[in-house]
Design a protein around this motif. Structure first.
Motif, PDB file in Angstrom:
ATOM      1  N   SER A 227       0.834  -1.208   0.000  1.00 51.78           N
ATOM      2  CA  SER A 227       0.000   0.000   0.000  1.00 51.78           C
ATOM      3  C   SER A 227       0.869   1.259   0.000  1.00 51.78           C
ATOM      4  N   GLU A 230       1.859   1.835  -3.561  1.00 56.43           N
ATOM      5  CA  GLU A 230       0.767   2.469  -4.304  1.00 56.43           C
ATOM      6  C   GLU A 230       0.732   3.966  -4.014  1.00 56.43           C
ATOM      7  N   LYS A 231       0.943   4.331  -2.762  1.00 54.20           N
ATOM      8  CA  LYS A 231       0.973   5.748  -2.361  1.00 54.20           C
ATOM      9  C   LYS A 231       2.147   6.463  -3.036  1.00 54.20           C
ATOM     10  N   ASN A 232       3.311   5.812  -3.054  1.00 54.35           N
ATOM     11  CA  ASN A 232       4.490   6.413  -3.695  1.00 54.35           C
ATOM     12  C   ASN A 232       4.227   6.704  -5.173  1.00 54.35           C
ATOM     13  N   ARG A 233       3.531   5.794  -5.825  1.00 53.32           N
ATOM     14  CA  ARG A 233       3.250   5.981  -7.253  1.00 53.32           C
ATOM     15  C   ARG A 233       2.260   7.123  -7.482  1.00 53.32           C
ATOM     16  N   ILE A 234       1.262   7.198  -6.621  1.00 54.00           N
ATOM     17  CA  ILE A 234       0.284   8.286  -6.737  1.00 54.00           C
ATOM     18  C   ILE A 234       0.977   9.632  -6.534  1.00 54.00           C
ATOM     19  N   GLU A 235       1.886   9.674  -5.567  1.00 58.79           N
ATOM     20  CA  GLU A 235       2.591  10.922  -5.254  1.00 58.79           C
ATOM     21  C   GLU A 235       3.801  11.150  -6.162  1.00 58.79           C
ATOM     22  N   GLN A 236       4.032  10.196  -7.090  1.00 57.08           N
ATOM     23  CA  GLN A 236       5.137  10.284  -8.062  1.00 57.08           C
ATOM     24  C   GLN A 236       6.493  10.476  -7.367  1.00 57.08           C
TER      25      GLN A 236
END
Length: 726
Positions: A227, A230-236
């Protein structure tokens, strides 16, 4: 006494229902209620129990099994619940009593009892110790159950469950596996016991194995790392990648023989500056001196020994290593602490000691981890369906931990390491491959999978498809490149990889010129055939760890078979020199070889004889230097191939000064005729000067001349070489 609600969900499968119900009614523990939920009318059952207030029969054919389960739970009045499949039954009349007693003794809210399997009239079961297990351990058992068919972790059947746990369940429309997981997550004390109180019945070839439930929200995640990714990817999230590459090698003295070659391969192939962090707890002064020496010789590589703290080492000692199938050294577990060991390093490449870099590490260093905590290559065993894996259901995501790229900044930011250590301590004894299995579970869906060229396994169970350029070789399992492959490897490609490693090994030795290898050893081996026996003899020489050597092959065979076979070996290993006798007298060619040899010392061997350990030339050289000897002798063992039998003359492994013994005594008293032949001795090459005619036809006479000239003679009473007598 606590009341127990026994629940049978017939679900239309009611053939064994009478036996199931009877096994409950005969229980010695009487404070129970039996709730049977049928999907179709069963008049026989209803009539049988219409006057029995302990038994409740319900019929509902409109709902699925999950909703029927919810309905019966709502109706149940027991403090504890236990589910029984209508095909199954309780083993004996004390089954419930034993479970209730255990719940009281252990103050347990969830008791999982190992199942007994009844198939085709035969009972089978496993022995299990009774133990309180953590939620992490429960999940590991549950995942292992899909490899070992341990049904008790895949359904609710046979498990004694405190009713209060169901109040924490929000969604009953789940498979039983996930429902059990939710119950375990809320339980204070989970007890796993080997009562074998529950009998699981399989009729004929019926397969009752429940498939592992995968899918978003249902994965076997042992942490929240997925999870966070996933957060890292959303925040780029985009980490800064330093220009200097950081590498970690976690070692002890047992793998020091591989360090020089691995570090040299990094130095030879990498276009960037590299810090090689040597992580260790204890290393000998000699090992530390050698690392310092390597550091001086390789200008673009900075070798930095980093000693871990006593406190950190004690943390790792808590890991249960006793059940580790491969008996990994504790140093292999240092990699999980790199974020703590190297607090100023934000990214690092971890490499196993038995790897060899053949590509530019810069490419791997600059890999975009895409918000993941680490990057790794698929383990080659993932290609094999017959190989059991901790991630069998998702085998194509199971990675090998010998080559890893860690984002240490992320590991520190989210305080991953302490949680992972607790998980590992809790579950390590359940794994076949130690922390590799644990890493795969804990970082499931938080790993960037790399191209397999960055961790190409030797041996390869399956030739990787799509791998054009191998960038890093990893010598898995028994195929260690400093051992002779001729004893157990038939694959010519593997032998080529081993030869490539030895080429690097030789080049590294030439570059560093480390102490005690300044003396060059010339080995003269005579080939009498082109069969595997010769290559075993040659292999026993080429895999000698002593690096500063040349091997002179005298081809005394009658055709060109050996010449053709040995060509690729000579091309790969520059320290092998080949002479074709081509019908000439072997004795004359041997004289020529001695005169052309470039070594300080000489060693002779005739095939099919061979050296039996890879440290022997180095040890003989050490003895010669330490004692300022002119020659050092070792003892032979005799092998009889027709009888597959070894014979020896007795050894004590002592170093003896035999300088005062007469030549006659030396040539007569030793039962192996050691001093009547050239094989088995390390000679100072100067002994062969001014001897006049070197008569290799009469080795006894030649040895007498050499013994007379040698002032200091040492003997090592150890079986260091093997004479093959056909």
């Amino acid at each position: 006494m606590v009341k127990v609600s026994v629940i049978v969900l017939a679900n239309g499968n009611e053939n064994g229902l009478n036996k199931c119900v009877d096994s409950v009614l005969k229980q010695s523990y009487k404070d129970f209620e039996l709730i049977v939920m049928c999907r179709q009318q069963n008049d026989e059952l209803i009539n049988r129990f219409q006057d029995n207030t302990q038994v409740k029969i319900h019929v509902d054919g409109t709902k699925n099994i999950n909703m029927l389960r919810k309905e019966t739970i709502d109706q149940a009045r027991g403090e504890y619940l236990i589910f029984i499949d209508p095909r199954d039954f309780l083993m004996d009349e004390k089954a419930l009593e034993k479970l209730v007693i255990l719940s009281n003794e252990k103050d347990s809210e969830l008791i999982i009892s190992s199942h007994m399997l009844l198939k085709q009239g035969r009972f089978s079961y496993i022995n299990v110790d009774t133990e309180i297990i953590s939620y992490n351990r429960f999940r590991a058992f549950q995942l292992r159950a899909f490899q070992l068919s341990e049904n008790e972790f895949r359904s609710l059947d046979g498990t004694l469950i405190k009713r209060d746990l169901f109040e924490k369940i929000n969604d009953y429309n789940l498979p039983a596996q996930l429902l059990l997981t939710g119950l375990a997550e809320g339980a204070q004390n989970i007890l796993y016991t080997g009562l074998n109180a529950y009998v699981c019945v399989e009729e004929n070839d019926e397969d009752r194995n429940i498939k592992l439930v995968w899918g978003k929200g249902n994965e076997f995640h042992f942490s929240n790392t997925y999870s966070i990714v996933e957060k890292n990817r959303i925040e780029q999230y985009e980490p800064e990648i330093p220009s200097t590459i950081e590498v970690a090698l976690c070692i002890d003295d047992n793998v020091m023989d591989y360090m020089e070659t691995l570090i040299y391969s990094i130095y030879k192939n990498t276009s960037s500056y590299v810090n090689v962090n040597i992580i260790y707890k204890e290393l000998s002064d000699e090992s530390l001196d050698k690392l310092a020496w390597i550091d001086e010789k390789m200008s673009t590589v900075n070798v930095r020994p980093v000693q871990i703290s006593e406190e950190l080492h004690k943390s790792m000692e808590k890991i249960s290593l006793g059940h580790d199938k491969w008996q990994l050294p504790i140093s292999s577990y240092y990699r999980i602490f790199l974020a703590d060991i190297l607090p100023d390093v934000s990214r690092i490449i971890y490499l196993d000691a038995d790897t060899l870099l053949t590509g530019d590490l810069t490419e791997l260093w600059r890999t975009d981890l895409e918000g993941n905590f680490l990057a790794a290559c698929l383990d080659e065993r993932a290609y094999m369906k017959k190989v059991r894996s901790i991630l069998t259901s998702r085998r194509r995501e199971y990675f090998n931990s010998g080559v890893l790229v860690f984002d240490l900044y992320l590991l520190r930011k989210y305080k991953i390491i302490n949680n992972f250590l607790g998980f590992l301590i809790d579950t390590a004894d359940l794994y076949e491959l130690g922390d590799q299995d644990a890493l795969n579970l804990y970082f499931l869906d938080a790993v960037k999978l790399l191209d397999s060229s960055w961790n190409y396994g030797v041996p390869s169970y399956k030739k990787y498809t799509g791998v054009v350029d191998i960038k890093l070789l990893h010598f898995y399992e028994r195929t260690k490149p400093l051992r002779s492959p001729y004893n157990y490897v038939s694959d010519d490609r593997i032998k080529e990889f081993v030869r490539l490693y030895r080429k690097y090994y030789h080049e590294a030795a030439e570059l560093t010129e480390y102490r005690n290898s300044n003396s060059k050893i010339s080995i003269i081996i005579t080939a009498h055939s082109a069969d595997e026996d010769f290559f075993k003899s040659l292999g026993s020489l080429s895999y000698q760890m002593y690096p500063n050597k040349e091997i002179i092959v005298l081809d005394a065979t009658e055709d060109n078979k050996l010449k053709d076979k040995i060509k690729s070996i000579v091309n790969n290993l520059p320290y092998i020199v080949y002479y074709d006798c081509n019908g000439r007298d072997v004795v004359e060619v041997k004289k020529f070889a001695v005169s052309r040899s470039t070594g300080d010392h000489l060693y002779f061997l005739d095939s099919p004889n061979y050296i039996n350990e890879n440290f022997i030339l180095g040890e003989l050289n050490e003895i010669m230097i330490k004692n300022k000897a002119d020659m050092v002798t070792s003892t032979m063992m005799i092998f009889y191939p027709s009888e597959n039998n070894f014979a020896g003359y007795g050894i004590d492994d002592k170093e003896i000064d035999i300088s005062s013994e007469s030549i006659e005594n030396l040539q007569t008293r030793y039962p192996g005729n050691d001093y009547n032949m050239l094989t088995g001795h390390l000679f100072d090459k100067k002994l062969f000067n001014d001897l006049g005619e070197l008569n290799f036809t009469d080795e006894k006479q030649l040895m007498a001349k050499i013994l007379a000239k040698a002032e200091k003679k040492m003997r090592k009473n150890s079986y260091y070489w093997v004479e093959v007598r056909n």
